[in-house]
Enzyme design. Sequence first.
Site, PDB file in Angstrom:
ATOM      1  N   GLY A  13       0.833  -1.204   0.000  1.00 22.93           N
ATOM      2  CA  GLY A  13       0.000   0.000   0.000  1.00 22.93           C
ATOM      3  C   GLY A  13       0.865   1.250   0.000  1.00 22.93           C
ATOM      4  N   PHE A  14       0.206   2.375  -0.091  1.00 22.89           N
ATOM      5  CA  PHE A  14       0.887   3.665  -0.196  1.00 22.89           C
ATOM      6  C   PHE A  14       1.795   3.921   1.016  1.00 22.89           C
ATOM      7  CE2 PHE A  14      -0.172   8.409   0.519  1.00 22.89           C
ATOM      8  CZ  PHE A  14       1.013   8.827  -0.072  1.00 22.89           C
ATOM      9  N   ILE A  15       1.218   3.869   2.197  1.00 23.10           N
ATOM     10  CA  ILE A  15       2.011   4.186   3.399  1.00 23.10           C
ATOM     11  C   ILE A  15       2.951   3.031   3.740  1.00 23.10           C
ATOM     12  CG2 ILE A  15       1.848   4.722   5.871  1.00 23.10           C
ATOM     13  CD1 ILE A  15      -0.893   6.070   5.238  1.00 23.10           C
ATOM     14  N   TYR A 155     -16.380   3.292   7.701  1.00 18.51           N
ATOM     15  CA  TYR A 155     -14.908   3.275   7.716  1.00 18.51           C
ATOM     16  C   TYR A 155     -14.404   3.795   9.064  1.00 18.51           C
ATOM     17  CZ  TYR A 155     -10.149   4.994   6.899  1.00 18.51           C
ATOM     18  OH  TYR A 155      -8.802   5.261   7.013  1.00 18.51           O
ATOM     19  N   LYS A 159     -12.545   1.859  12.388  1.00 17.16           N
ATOM     20  CA  LYS A 159     -11.257   2.291  12.941  1.00 17.16           C
ATOM     21  C   LYS A 159     -11.390   2.626  14.427  1.00 17.16           C
ATOM     22  CE  LYS A 159      -8.448   2.068   9.412  1.00 17.16           C
ATOM     23  NZ  LYS A 159      -7.171   1.356   9.435  1.00 17.16           N
TER      24      LYS A 159
HETATM   25  N1  LIG Z   1      -3.738   7.526   3.161  1.00 19.25           N
HETATM   26  C1  LIG Z   1      -4.396   8.256   4.068  1.00 19.25           C
HETATM   27  O1  LIG Z   1      -4.633   9.459   3.893  1.00 19.25           O
HETATM   28  C2  LIG Z   1      -4.859   7.630   5.355  1.00 19.25           C
HETATM   29  C3  LIG Z   1      -5.480   8.460   6.305  1.00 19.25           C
HETATM   30  C4  LIG Z   1      -5.907   7.900   7.502  1.00 19.25           C
HETATM   31  C5  LIG Z   1      -5.699   6.562   7.756  1.00 19.25           C
HETATM   32  N2  LIG Z   1      -5.103   5.778   6.822  1.00 19.25           N
HETATM   33  C6  LIG Z   1      -4.899   4.352   7.145  1.00 19.25           C
HETATM   34  O2  LIG Z   1      -3.543   4.026   6.905  1.00 19.25           O
HETATM   35  C7  LIG Z   1      -3.433   2.677   6.461  1.00 19.25           C
HETATM   36  C8  LIG Z   1      -2.679   2.608   5.162  1.00 19.25           C
HETATM   37  O3  LIG Z   1      -3.381   3.372   4.177  1.00 19.25           O
HETATM   38  P1  LIG Z   1      -2.870   3.553   2.684  1.00 19.25           P
HETATM   39  O4  LIG Z   1      -3.218   4.934   2.283  1.00 19.25           O
HETATM   40  O5  LIG Z   1      -1.465   3.072   2.549  1.00 19.25           O
HETATM   41  O6  LIG Z   1      -3.878   2.556   1.935  1.00 19.25           O
HETATM   42  P2  LIG Z   1      -3.604   1.501   0.761  1.00 19.25           P
HETATM   43  O7  LIG Z   1      -4.961   1.062   0.324  1.00 19.25           O
HETATM   44  O8  LIG Z   1      -2.683   2.057  -0.244  1.00 19.25           O
HETATM   45  O9  LIG Z   1      -2.872   0.320   1.513  1.00 19.25           O
HETATM   46  C9  LIG Z   1      -3.530  -0.709   2.193  1.00 19.25           C
HETATM   47  C10 LIG Z   1      -2.940  -2.038   1.737  1.00 19.25           C
HETATM   48  O10 LIG Z   1      -3.582  -3.069   2.494  1.00 19.25           O
HETATM   49  C11 LIG Z   1      -3.913  -4.139   1.647  1.00 19.25           C
HETATM   50  N3  LIG Z   1      -5.122  -4.762   2.186  1.00 19.25           N
HETATM   51  C12 LIG Z   1      -6.354  -4.198   2.284  1.00 19.25           C
HETATM   52  N4  LIG Z   1      -7.202  -5.067   2.866  1.00 19.25           N
HETATM   53  C13 LIG Z   1      -6.480  -6.181   3.145  1.00 19.25           C
HETATM   54  C14 LIG Z   1      -6.792  -7.426   3.758  1.00 19.25           C
HETATM   55  N5  LIG Z   1      -8.018  -7.679   4.197  1.00 19.25           N
HETATM   56  N6  LIG Z   1      -5.811  -8.348   3.888  1.00 19.25           N
HETATM   57  C15 LIG Z   1      -4.547  -8.080   3.444  1.00 19.25           C
HETATM   58  N7  LIG Z   1      -4.198  -6.931   2.854  1.00 19.25           N
HETATM   59  C16 LIG Z   1      -5.156  -5.992   2.704  1.00 19.25           C
HETATM   60  C17 LIG Z   1      -4.153  -3.533   0.279  1.00 19.25           C
HETATM   61  O11 LIG Z   1      -3.882  -4.463  -0.766  1.00 19.25           O
HETATM   62  C18 LIG Z   1      -3.201  -2.337   0.257  1.00 19.25           C
HETATM   63  O12 LIG Z   1      -1.985  -2.642  -0.395  1.00 19.25           O
HETATM   64  C19 LIG Z   1      -4.862   2.145   6.395  1.00 19.25           C
HETATM   65  O13 LIG Z   1      -5.138   1.467   7.592  1.00 19.25           O
HETATM   66  C20 LIG Z   1      -5.697   3.403   6.289  1.00 19.25           C
HETATM   67  O14 LIG Z   1      -7.015   3.201   6.792  1.00 19.25           O
HETATM   68  C21 LIG Z   1      -4.674   6.285   5.646  1.00 19.25           C
END
Ligand SMILES: NC(=O)c1ccc[n+]([C@@H]2O[C@H](COP(=O)([O-])OP(=O)(O)OC[C@H]3O[C@@H](n4cnc5c(N)ncnc54)[C@H](O)[C@@H]3O)[C@@H](O)[C@H]2O)c1
Length: 339
Positions: A13-15, A155, A159
Amino acid sequence: MASRKVLVTGSAGFIGYHLSKLLLAEGFRVHGYDGMTDYYDVTLKQRRHQMLLQDPGFSTTEGMLEDQALFDQVADDFAPDVIVHLAAQAGVRYSLENPRAYLDSNIIGTFNVMEAARRHKVDHLLMASTSSVYGANTDMPFTETEKADTQLTIYAATKKANESMAHSYAHLWDLPTTMFRFFTVYGPWGRPDMALFKFTKGIIDGTPIDIYNNGDMFRDFTYVEDLVRGIRLLIEAVPVRPDSPDDIEEGDSLSPAAPYRVVNVGNSDKVRLLDFVDAIEDAIGNKAQRNYMEMQMGDVPATWADATLLQRLTGYRPATDFRDGVNSFVAWYLDYYKA
Ligand SMILES: NC(=O)c1ccc[n+]([C@@H]2O[C@H](COP(=O)([O-])OP(=O)(O)OC[C@H]3O[C@@H](n4cnc5c(N)ncnc54)[C@H](O)[C@@H]3O)[C@@H](O)[C@H]2O)c1
């Protein structure tokens, strides 16, 4: 000394990608666990993993969090010192269309991660929550010690439930746990479902971009490299159960009953959405076709983090100016898509 081992869920994922990159650069061994869900372009996720696999300290398993046997097996084999749980079904708007995906990934999936962390007695479990848990709160900036009981989407509700679940495990099993509340993260390798990506694509392709609430929106945009620096430093800020509630400092979200705290990770700067759009136009050198729209269901007009606790715990606070961050994103986008 042997390298410390961090199990990162959501590593494609992104982060998760940016965090894994930083940890590898700092000499950690990282095992990434990701289900490569098709919520957005899977190729982008595969490319992120390919980049990480260039480092011999990185290994990976493709699997869903809901597959408890597989996740346990991975945790047994890798024996992590620390787990950073980032995998989730993210996205505010998609949660209106497909709420069940959030229950499966975020509730069942997070439970499986907590179970593995408990069994392995990891030194520290860190998990992603979101600024969306502040829901209908209007006092800004948001602080971790304020009440947050007005979630507006499933969502956000999953969380908030994760925060509660994690608190119970921290209490019952003495499992040191930190929950991050992230504020609108952006930067290179960013998510195609998020505003910066969609706006950039629209401006380059010459298609209209949807601007919600007629642009009367504010977000605390947090640059991804700042965010993962904050996470990396929080790994060392292991919460310790206080002997007495009196030992908890003013402004610290540390629980009186568990080695557990919640920490905002945000830039602490409230940016007007239209200023953000202007910055994207400047970076691309083209004007957007702006399609002003009403406020969307479940959305909030503003977010703004108080990042004092993060700074107190780590000595660090995010500081990248949004114009610089937008420039870096646009440069990445143009290179990646060879537009
Ligand atoms: N990007 C933001 O602005 C933001 C803000 C607040 C919170 N978050 C939280 O940060 C975390 C990372 O977010 P992100 O932006 O990198 O999102 P993202 O969607 O890019 O990354 C999430 C990764 O988790 C994997 N994934 C999802 N469901 C899954 C499952 N059931 N089993 C295994 N893998 C699974 C996906 O394939 C993806 O690669 C998440 O928990 C998100 O809720 C992100």
